[in-house]
Design a protein around this motif. Structure first.
Motif: not given
Length: 120
Positions: A7-10, A94-95, A112-114
């Motif tokens: 989590s945390g992707g943006a 990002y994994y 699963r990536g973000t």
């Protein structure tokens, strides 16, 4: 059931910062070499950071050294990737992954990536 959830992707502007989290269940992050990989559009997946299980030693790809920091919170069973001075070329999925070592040999467990997008 073993699971890694990122989590945390943006979307951020160049020069900005982000912190990604990888919450683990079914395995202990201090028992594995926890790593972050990324895959940019049209490129192969690359390993960018790893924290060793026993010694906690961290290693980084040259492309992120000095800008990214991997850390581990054993109490929360979570791994983090603090990213700063972000560049457009940092864009990608990002994994988080768990391997027995930072040479990433053998079987790995993956999240699963973000998505991280760096753009003005």
């Amino acid at each position: 059931q073993v699971q890694l959830v990122e989590s945390g992707g943006a979307s951020v502007q160049p020069g900005g910062s982000l912190r990604l989290s990888c919450a683990a269940s079914g395995l202990r992050v201090d028992h594995y070499a926890m790593s972050w990989f990324r895959q940019a559009p049209g490129k192969e997946r690359e390993g960018i950071a790893c924290v060793g299980s026993s010694n906690g030693i961290t290693t980084y790809a040259d492309s992120v050294k000095g800008r990214f920091t991997i850390s581990r919170d054993d109490a929360r069973n979570t791994v983090y990737l603090q990213m700063s001075s972000l560049k457009p070329e940092d864009t990608g999925v990002y994994y988080c992954a768990a391997y027995l070592g930072c040479n990433w040999s053998g079987f790995g467990t993956w999240g699963r990536g973000t998505q991280v997008t760096v753009s003005s």
